[in-house]
Motif scaffolding. Structure first.
Motif, mmCIF file in Angstrom:
data_model
loop_
_atom_site.group_PDB
_atom_site.id
_atom_site.type_symbol
_atom_site.label_atom_id
_atom_site.label_comp_id
_atom_site.label_asym_id
_atom_site.label_seq_id
_atom_site.Cartn_x
_atom_site.Cartn_y
_atom_site.Cartn_z
ATOM 1 N N VAL A 1 0.841 -1.200 0.000
ATOM 2 C CA VAL A 1 0.000 0.000 0.000
ATOM 3 C C VAL A 1 0.876 1.249 0.000
ATOM 4 O O VAL A 1 0.548 2.258 -0.636
ATOM 5 C CB VAL A 1 -0.952 0.010 1.214
ATOM 6 N N GLY A 2 2.017 1.193 0.698
ATOM 7 C CA GLY A 2 2.962 2.306 0.669
ATOM 8 C C GLY A 2 3.492 2.537 -0.738
ATOM 9 O O GLY A 2 3.664 3.676 -1.184
ATOM 10 N N ILE A 3 3.735 1.446 -1.447
ATOM 11 C CA ILE A 3 4.183 1.542 -2.837
ATOM 12 C C ILE A 3 3.096 2.187 -3.693
ATOM 13 O O ILE A 3 3.366 3.084 -4.514
ATOM 14 C CB ILE A 3 4.529 0.145 -3.391
ATOM 15 N N ALA A 4 1.853 1.744 -3.483
ATOM 16 C CA ALA A 4 0.732 2.296 -4.247
ATOM 17 C C ALA A 4 0.570 3.786 -3.979
ATOM 18 O O ALA A 4 0.348 4.583 -4.906
ATOM 19 C CB ALA A 4 -0.554 1.556 -3.901
ATOM 20 N N PHE A 5 0.694 4.193 -2.712
ATOM 21 C CA PHE A 5 0.603 5.614 -2.385
ATOM 22 C C PHE A 5 1.705 6.402 -3.072
ATOM 23 O O PHE A 5 1.462 7.481 -3.638
ATOM 24 C CB PHE A 5 0.700 5.830 -0.868
ATOM 25 N N THR B 1 7.472 12.820 -1.419
ATOM 26 C CA THR B 1 6.662 11.618 -1.226
ATOM 27 C C THR B 1 7.094 10.859 0.020
ATOM 28 O O THR B 1 6.268 10.497 0.870
ATOM 29 C CB THR B 1 6.775 10.690 -2.454
ATOM 30 N N CYS B 2 8.399 10.629 0.148
ATOM 31 C CA CYS B 2 8.917 9.909 1.318
ATOM 32 C C CYS B 2 8.737 10.720 2.592
ATOM 33 O O CYS B 2 8.428 10.166 3.656
ATOM 34 C CB CYS B 2 10.388 9.563 1.113
ATOM 35 N N ALA C 1 -4.714 6.514 4.524
ATOM 36 C CA ALA C 1 -5.942 6.969 3.884
ATOM 37 C C ALA C 1 -5.898 8.472 3.615
ATOM 38 O O ALA C 1 -6.279 8.941 2.533
ATOM 39 C CB ALA C 1 -7.149 6.627 4.753
ATOM 40 N N SER C 2 -5.408 9.232 4.586
ATOM 41 C CA SER C 2 -5.326 10.693 4.431
ATOM 42 C C SER C 2 -4.293 11.081 3.381
ATOM 43 O O SER C 2 -4.507 12.026 2.617
ATOM 44 C CB SER C 2 -4.972 11.346 5.767
ATOM 45 N N GLN C 3 -3.189 10.364 3.354
ATOM 46 C CA GLN C 3 -2.156 10.663 2.365
ATOM 47 C C GLN C 3 -2.668 10.417 0.949
ATOM 48 O O GLN C 3 -2.454 11.226 0.041
ATOM 49 C CB GLN C 3 -0.908 9.815 2.634
ATOM 50 N N MET C 4 -3.356 9.294 0.759
ATOM 51 C CA MET C 4 -3.891 8.987 -0.562
ATOM 52 C C MET C 4 -4.955 9.998 -0.978
ATOM 53 O O MET C 4 -5.018 10.426 -2.129
ATOM 54 C CB MET C 4 -4.464 7.568 -0.575
ATOM 55 N N GLY D 1 -4.608 12.689 -4.059
ATOM 56 C CA GLY D 1 -5.661 12.606 -5.065
ATOM 57 C C GLY D 1 -6.326 13.957 -5.278
ATOM 58 O O GLY D 1 -6.592 14.362 -6.421
ATOM 59 N N MET D 2 -6.589 14.670 -4.180
ATOM 60 C CA MET D 2 -7.189 16.004 -4.280
ATOM 61 C C MET D 2 -6.226 16.979 -4.940
ATOM 62 O O MET D 2 -6.631 17.821 -5.747
ATOM 63 C CB MET D 2 -7.576 16.507 -2.882
ATOM 64 N N TYR D 3 -4.958 16.851 -4.610
ATOM 65 C CA TYR D 3 -3.937 17.723 -5.213
ATOM 66 C C TYR D 3 -3.877 17.507 -6.724
ATOM 67 O O TYR D 3 -3.788 18.464 -7.499
ATOM 68 C CB TYR D 3 -2.578 17.435 -4.578
ATOM 69 N N ALA D 4 -3.947 16.237 -7.131
ATOM 70 C CA ALA D 4 -3.888 15.916 -8.555
ATOM 71 C C ALA D 4 -5.098 16.476 -9.304
ATOM 72 O O ALA D 4 -5.015 16.796 -10.496
ATOM 73 C CB ALA D 4 -3.815 14.406 -8.746
ATOM 74 N N GLN D 5 -6.218 16.631 -8.594
ATOM 75 C CA GLN D 5 -7.433 17.153 -9.203
ATOM 76 C C GLN D 5 -7.521 18.672 -9.136
ATOM 77 O O GLN D 5 -8.505 19.258 -9.570
ATOM 78 C CB GLN D 5 -8.658 16.530 -8.528
#
Length: 240
Positions: free
Chosen positions: A27-31, A45-46, A56-59, A63-67
């Motif tokens: 999951v850390g890799i996915a984030f 990122t690190c 959950a908050s990091q993802m 995601g919000m930043y990307a949008q």
């Protein structure tokens, strides 16, 4: 607590946290892949995983930043999503039978959904600061390590692999939840009720808000009929 007892409790806590590693690393890799694709550098990122430790908050935030969401919106959404940590930290600290105030403050950083789930269901003899430090010594480094791997190897992962890694988060939660549902039918009903409530609310609001709302609503309802001592009584009857 003497040195030998502290060492034994620390080892027990670390062993209890080992299964979480299997979930945290992928999951850390996915984030990390999500963050890199959103424009974060390897260091950013690190650093986020090192200082925040809230998957959950990091993802959600990347995601919000990307949008294109604003900083204030990201901060408010993260704060609301993390309100549960107030309750979890309070429960953990109240259950903890020892430890100085300074040590507890440090330990509070390691309170996550996973460490809370493990610690709050442990036997009374394991509710020590040493056990909790051992627990987060397994969970925290694995989250940071997974993030590092994903951040530096982002360009090497095919999209289908990135998507599949996110599934491990749900698998890990199920693995933590199911054993604790055994012997407590009311808790099973509450878990199903929360899932149904979340599914319904997702049709009318953002998934992050639906998660918060369903958790608060069902936790309130569950406080009237769920008794965690039911499981202990059932286990005691089985032993007899």
């Amino acid at each position: 607590m003497d040195k030998n007892n502290f060492k034994n409790q620390y080892k027990n806590g670390f062993k209890a946290g080992v299964p979480v590693i299997l979930g945290f690393v992928p999951v850390g890799i996915a984030f990390a892949v999500m963050a890199r694709q959103a424009g974060f550098t390897v260091l950013q990122t690190c650093g986020m995983s090192f200082f925040v430790l809230a998957g959950a908050s990091q993802m959600m935030s990347v995601g919000m930043y990307a949008q294109g969401a604003g900083i204030l919106a990201i901060i408010i959404a993260t704060f609301v999503l993390n309100l549960r940590h107030i309750i979890m930290s309070t429960v953990v600290m109240n259950k903890m039978t020892d430890g100085s105030k300074a040590a507890r403050i440090v330990a509070a950083f390691g309170v996550t959904d996973e460490s809370f789930a493990i610690f709050s269901t442990e036997k009374e003899e394991n509710l020590t600061i040493a056990f909790f430090f051992g627990l987060i010594s397994a969970t925290y480094p694995s989250w940071v390590a997974g993030t590092f791997i994903g951040a530096v190897a982002n360009d090497l992962f095919p999209p289908i692999l990135t998507a599949s890694l996110a599934v491990s988060l749900y698998a890990m939660f199920i693995g933590l939840l199911v054993p604790n549902l055994r012997g407590n039918a009311k808790l099973c009903v509450l878990a199903v009720m929360t899932a149904v409530c979340n599914t319904i609310l997702c049709q009318f609001m953002a998934s992050s808000w639906a998660l918060i709302a369903s958790t608060l609503i069902c936790a309130f309802i569950g406080s009237f009929f769920v008794d965690l001592d039911d499981k202990k009584e059932d286990n005691a009857d089985e032993c007899c």
